[in-house]
Design a protein around this motif. Structure first.
Motif, PDB file in Angstrom:
ATOM      1  N   ALA A 189       0.906  -1.137  -0.020  1.00 19.72           N
ATOM      2  CA  ALA A 189      -0.051   0.124  -0.004  1.00 19.72           C
ATOM      3  C   ALA A 189       0.951   1.170   0.015  1.00 19.72           C
ATOM      4  O   ALA A 189       0.456   2.230  -0.603  1.00 19.72           O
ATOM      5  CB  ALA A 189      -0.825  -0.051   1.242  1.00 19.72           C
ATOM      6  N   TRP A 190       2.016   1.034   0.633  1.00 20.55           N
ATOM      7  CA  TRP A 190       3.037   2.265   0.537  1.00 20.55           C
ATOM      8  C   TRP A 190       3.390   2.490  -0.736  1.00 20.55           C
ATOM      9  O   TRP A 190       3.340   3.806  -0.979  1.00 20.55           O
ATOM     10  CB  TRP A 190       4.110   2.256   1.629  1.00 20.55           C
ATOM     11  N   GLU A 191       3.705   1.625  -1.537  1.00 20.55           N
ATOM     12  CA  GLU A 191       4.264   1.738  -2.595  1.00 20.55           C
ATOM     13  C   GLU A 191       2.979   2.400  -3.692  1.00 20.55           C
ATOM     14  O   GLU A 191       3.202   3.206  -4.375  1.00 20.55           O
ATOM     15  CB  GLU A 191       4.946   0.629  -3.535  1.00 20.55           C
ATOM     16  N   ARG A 192       1.885   1.796  -3.290  1.00 20.20           N
ATOM     17  CA  ARG A 192       0.635   2.311  -4.251  1.00 20.20           C
ATOM     18  C   ARG A 192       0.430   3.861  -4.063  1.00 20.20           C
ATOM     19  O   ARG A 192       0.124   4.785  -4.942  1.00 20.20           O
ATOM     20  CB  ARG A 192      -0.314   1.568  -3.973  1.00 20.20           C
ATOM     21  N   ALA A 197       2.439   6.078  -2.939  1.00 19.66           N
ATOM     22  CA  ALA A 197       3.713   6.717  -3.689  1.00 19.66           C
ATOM     23  C   ALA A 197       3.545   6.903  -5.055  1.00 19.66           C
ATOM     24  O   ALA A 197       3.697   8.138  -5.497  1.00 19.66           O
ATOM     25  CB  ALA A 197       4.978   6.311  -3.223  1.00 19.66           C
ATOM     26  N   GLN A 198       3.068   6.111  -5.445  1.00 18.15           N
ATOM     27  CA  GLN A 198       2.657   6.139  -7.046  1.00 18.15           C
ATOM     28  C   GLN A 198       1.573   6.903  -7.426  1.00 18.15           C
ATOM     29  O   GLN A 198       1.502   7.690  -8.415  1.00 18.15           O
ATOM     30  CB  GLN A 198       2.725   4.628  -7.820  1.00 18.15           C
ATOM     31  N   GLU A 199       0.441   6.554  -6.818  1.00 17.27           N
ATOM     32  CA  GLU A 199      -0.860   7.080  -7.264  1.00 17.27           C
ATOM     33  C   GLU A 199      -1.699   7.977  -6.537  1.00 17.27           C
ATOM     34  O   GLU A 199      -2.722   8.655  -6.832  1.00 17.27           O
ATOM     35  CB  GLU A 199      -1.923   5.932  -7.344  1.00 17.27           C
ATOM     36  N   GLY A 200      -1.004   8.069  -5.337  1.00 17.16           N
ATOM     37  CA  GLY A 200      -1.798   9.171  -4.317  1.00 17.16           C
ATOM     38  C   GLY A 200      -3.033   8.409  -3.734  1.00 17.16           C
ATOM     39  O   GLY A 200      -3.219   7.273  -3.866  1.00 17.16           O
ATOM     40  N   LEU A 201      -3.776   9.221  -3.103  1.00 17.06           N
ATOM     41  CA  LEU A 201      -5.280   8.511  -2.659  1.00 17.06           C
ATOM     42  C   LEU A 201      -6.381   9.206  -3.183  1.00 17.06           C
ATOM     43  O   LEU A 201      -7.110  10.063  -2.608  1.00 17.06           O
ATOM     44  CB  LEU A 201      -5.245   8.596  -1.114  1.00 17.06           C
ATOM     45  N   ALA A 202      -6.510   8.989  -4.716  1.00 14.20           N
ATOM     46  CA  ALA A 202      -7.263  10.015  -5.342  1.00 14.20           C
ATOM     47  C   ALA A 202      -9.015   9.750  -4.697  1.00 14.20           C
ATOM     48  O   ALA A 202      -9.286   8.604  -4.582  1.00 14.20           O
ATOM     49  CB  ALA A 202      -7.207   9.399  -6.795  1.00 14.20           C
ATOM     50  N   LEU A 203      -9.701  10.623  -4.519  1.00 17.82           N
ATOM     51  CA  LEU A 203     -11.228  10.635  -4.133  1.00 17.82           C
ATOM     52  C   LEU A 203     -11.813  11.375  -5.139  1.00 17.82           C
ATOM     53  O   LEU A 203     -13.086  11.355  -4.854  1.00 17.82           O
ATOM     54  CB  LEU A 203     -11.310  11.205  -2.713  1.00 17.82           C
ATOM     55  N   GLY A 204     -11.455  11.720  -6.223  1.00 13.94           N
ATOM     56  CA  GLY A 204     -12.295  12.162  -7.412  1.00 13.94           C
ATOM     57  C   GLY A 204     -12.331  13.815  -7.205  1.00 13.94           C
ATOM     58  O   GLY A 204     -11.851  14.558  -6.311  1.00 13.94           O
ATOM     59  N   PRO A 205     -12.690  14.197  -8.448  1.00 14.41           N
ATOM     60  CA  PRO A 205     -12.811  15.787  -8.507  1.00 14.41           C
ATOM     61  C   PRO A 205     -13.562  16.513  -7.421  1.00 14.41           C
ATOM     62  O   PRO A 205     -14.553  16.091  -7.094  1.00 14.41           O
ATOM     63  CB  PRO A 205     -13.275  16.172  -9.816  1.00 14.41           C
ATOM     64  N   GLY A 206     -13.126  17.759  -6.779  1.00 14.74           N
ATOM     65  CA  GLY A 206     -13.831  18.296  -6.091  1.00 14.74           C
ATOM     66  C   GLY A 206     -13.876  18.091  -4.477  1.00 14.74           C
ATOM     67  O   GLY A 206     -14.298  18.671  -3.622  1.00 14.74           O
ATOM     68  N   VAL A 207     -13.063  17.057  -4.195  1.00 15.00           N
ATOM     69  CA  VAL A 207     -12.850  16.591  -2.724  1.00 15.00           C
ATOM     70  C   VAL A 207     -11.516  17.144  -2.229  1.00 15.00           C
ATOM     71  O   VAL A 207     -10.520  17.071  -2.912  1.00 15.00           O
ATOM     72  CB  VAL A 207     -12.806  15.195  -2.838  1.00 15.00           C
ATOM     73  N   ARG A 208     -11.656  17.856  -1.174  1.00 17.09           N
ATOM     74  CA  ARG A 208     -10.182  18.532  -0.379  1.00 17.09           C
ATOM     75  C   ARG A 208      -9.698  17.210   0.328  1.00 17.09           C
ATOM     76  O   ARG A 208     -10.413  16.407   1.062  1.00 17.09           O
ATOM     77  CB  ARG A 208     -10.715  19.604   0.364  1.00 17.09           C
ATOM     78  N   LEU A 209      -8.382  17.080   0.173  1.00 18.73           N
ATOM     79  CA  LEU A 209      -7.878  16.012   0.941  1.00 18.73           C
ATOM     80  C   LEU A 209      -6.410  16.282   1.616  1.00 18.73           C
ATOM     81  O   LEU A 209      -5.757  17.080   1.147  1.00 18.73           O
ATOM     82  CB  LEU A 209      -7.302  14.688   0.042  1.00 18.73           C
ATOM     83  N   TYR A 210      -6.422  16.309   2.901  1.00 16.84           N
ATOM     84  CA  TYR A 210      -5.529  16.354   3.648  1.00 16.84           C
ATOM     85  C   TYR A 210      -5.078  15.312   4.545  1.00 16.84           C
ATOM     86  O   TYR A 210      -5.950  14.599   5.109  1.00 16.84           O
ATOM     87  CB  TYR A 210      -5.476  17.660   4.576  1.00 16.84           C
ATOM     88  N   GLY A 211      -3.612  15.124   4.816  1.00 14.08           N
ATOM     89  CA  GLY A 211      -3.415  13.896   5.488  1.00 14.08           C
ATOM     90  C   GLY A 211      -1.973  13.314   5.458  1.00 14.08           C
ATOM     91  O   GLY A 211      -0.952  14.101   5.112  1.00 14.08           O
ATOM     92  N   ARG A 212      -1.844  12.430   6.161  1.00 10.74           N
ATOM     93  CA  ARG A 212      -0.269  11.761   6.488  1.00 10.74           C
ATOM     94  C   ARG A 212      -0.698  10.211   6.366  1.00 10.74           C
ATOM     95  O   ARG A 212      -1.625   9.683   6.719  1.00 10.74           O
ATOM     96  CB  ARG A 212       0.127  11.967   8.080  1.00 10.74           C
ATOM     97  N   VAL A 213       0.477   9.639   5.525  1.00  7.66           N
ATOM     98  CA  VAL A 213       0.540   8.210   5.659  1.00  7.66           C
ATOM     99  C   VAL A 213       1.779   7.796   5.809  1.00  7.66           C
ATOM    100  O   VAL A 213       2.915   8.568   5.557  1.00  7.66           O
ATOM    101  CB  VAL A 213       0.230   7.379   4.096  1.00  7.66           C
ATOM    102  N   VAL A 214       2.122   6.781   6.608  1.00  8.35           N
ATOM    103  CA  VAL A 214       3.119   6.301   7.273  1.00  8.35           C
ATOM    104  C   VAL A 214       3.304   4.860   6.968  1.00  8.35           C
ATOM    105  O   VAL A 214       2.463   4.163   6.846  1.00  8.35           O
ATOM    106  CB  VAL A 214       3.428   6.770   8.754  1.00  8.35           C
ATOM    107  N   ALA A 215       4.666   4.421   6.847  1.00  9.27           N
ATOM    108  CA  ALA A 215       4.969   3.181   6.918  1.00  9.27           C
ATOM    109  C   ALA A 215       5.703   2.781   8.087  1.00  9.27           C
ATOM    110  O   ALA A 215       6.839   3.184   8.472  1.00  9.27           O
ATOM    111  CB  ALA A 215       6.002   2.879   5.618  1.00  9.27           C
TER     112      ALA A 215
END
Length: 376
Positions: A139-142, A144-162
């Protein structure tokens, strides 16, 4: 962070992690802090409803709750703490739930795509998702490559850790900082709060997400460091207005956010960071906290000296003079005694333009020594 409009807001607090050895994050520990924040503060609206899901076990139940809140017309804020995995068959990202194991992932975890799909029914700009997530290696690699897309118009803030190897579960410190700031009375923008939380949370294996409402047709959310200082009006008037209105906790928290951002952008010893340290020192004076003000003014003076500013520099002298003045306002003999030696050290370096300042400090310390300490 107030969002104008008549519709009440909705906040969904979702904290989920396996209750077995697959657990990577202590997700539920963030809920008490967020739940203690007023609902209207969580959503930035005049009125709000909060839905809380603590370690749910069934993905269909979670989906039903998400679908229900997504149908609400007002602003929607989703706070998600948990852990992400990739299933071995379809290679999709899943949010683990309480009963999730590596073998049962496809049946006991929530597919991230379900969340993204449900949010697409909402009007652009009305949805904000804040995440604090741990990832397995795939999941960490995914992410890193693609982000966590939630679609247009959605604000996203956050942290992901390994998580670094086996051992203690990661704490959701990023979202805990949000709750801490809001409970302290401050109301910074999400961009400011994201930068502050990212700085406070740290973690050596972390990536930060900052996507503020992409235009229609935009690609996946980029994985990036916290955004720089947001383009907005001078924050000083708002901070001082809060202080003069007696909202000292709010004013101090706002200044701390800006100081943290200055440290991140320019370095801990930068003049920008020292400026905000001095703002905090003066706010402590306005809050009638002379000990705290004295400490902060001394720290500011020491920071300026560390930058090789001269001992007769106007700003250096002013910082030491103000520390001295606040120390003289102290009526707590023990506290004054504890701060005295550091002030003497500074006065020996920075005599200032007030004749006999060093001797005045030393005389008062001698007088304080004659005052019996509490408990003797």
């Amino acid at each position: 962070m107030l969002i104008k409009g008549d519709d009440p807001g909705t906040a969904l607090l979702l904290a989920a992690a396996p209750v077995n050895k697959s657990r990577l994050v202590d997700a539920a520990s963030v809920l008490p802090g967020l739940a203690a924040v007023a609902p209207a503060v969580l959503t930035g609206t005049a009125a709000a409803t909060v839905v809380e899901l603590a370690d749910p076990v069934d993905p269909q139940t979670v989906l039903t709750r998400i679908r229900a809140v997504a149908a609400s017309p007002g602003p929607l804020f989703l706070f998600v703490a948990g852990q992400l995995h990739i299933d071995g068959k379809q290679h999709q990202v899943h949010l683990a739930l309480a009963r999730t194991t590596p073998a049962s992932l496809r049946y006991t975890a929530l597919p991230w795509a379900w969340l993204a799909h449900e949010l697409q029914v909402r009007a652009p700009g009305t949805t904000t998702v804040l995440v604090d997530l741990a990832c397995d290696p795939a999941a960490w690699e995914r992410v890193a490559q693609e982000g966590l897309a939630l679609g247009p118009g959605v604000r996203l803030y956050g942290r992901v850790v390994a998580p670094s190897g086996r051992g203690k579960a990661v704490a959701p410190d990023y979202l805990k900082t949000y709750a801490e700031v809001w409970r302290g009375g401050a109301r910074p923008s999400l961009a400011e709060l994201h930068a502050y939380a990212a700085d406070r949370a740290g973690h050596e294996n972390a990536r930060y997400l900052a996507l503020d409402g992409p235009p229609l047709g935009a690609g996946p959310a980029p994985v990036q460091a916290p955004a720089g200082p947001p383009a907005q009006a001078d924050p000083h008037p708002a901070i001082l207005a809060a202080a003069h209105a007696g909202r000292h906790g709010e004013a101090a928290s706002m200044a701390a956010v800006w100081e943290s951002e200055a440290m991140r952008m320019y370095g801990p010893g930068s003049l920008e960071a020292v400026h905000w340290l001095e703002v905090r020192a003066d706010l402590a004076r306005l809050a009638l906290e002379p000990a705290r003000s004295c400490e902060l003014w001394m720290a500011a003076a020491q920071a300026r000296l560390a930058r090789h500013q001269s001992t007769d520099n106007t700003d250096v002298e002013a910082a030491v003079d103000r520390a001295h003045h606040q120390w003289e306002q102290l009526r707590d003999a023990e506290r004054a005694r504890s701060l005295g030696p550091a002030l003497v050290t500074l006065r020996r370096q920075v005599a200032g333009r007030r004749r006999g300042a060093l001797e005045a400090v030393q005389r008062r310390i001698e007088q304080l020594q004659a005052v019996p300490a509490a408990g003797r």
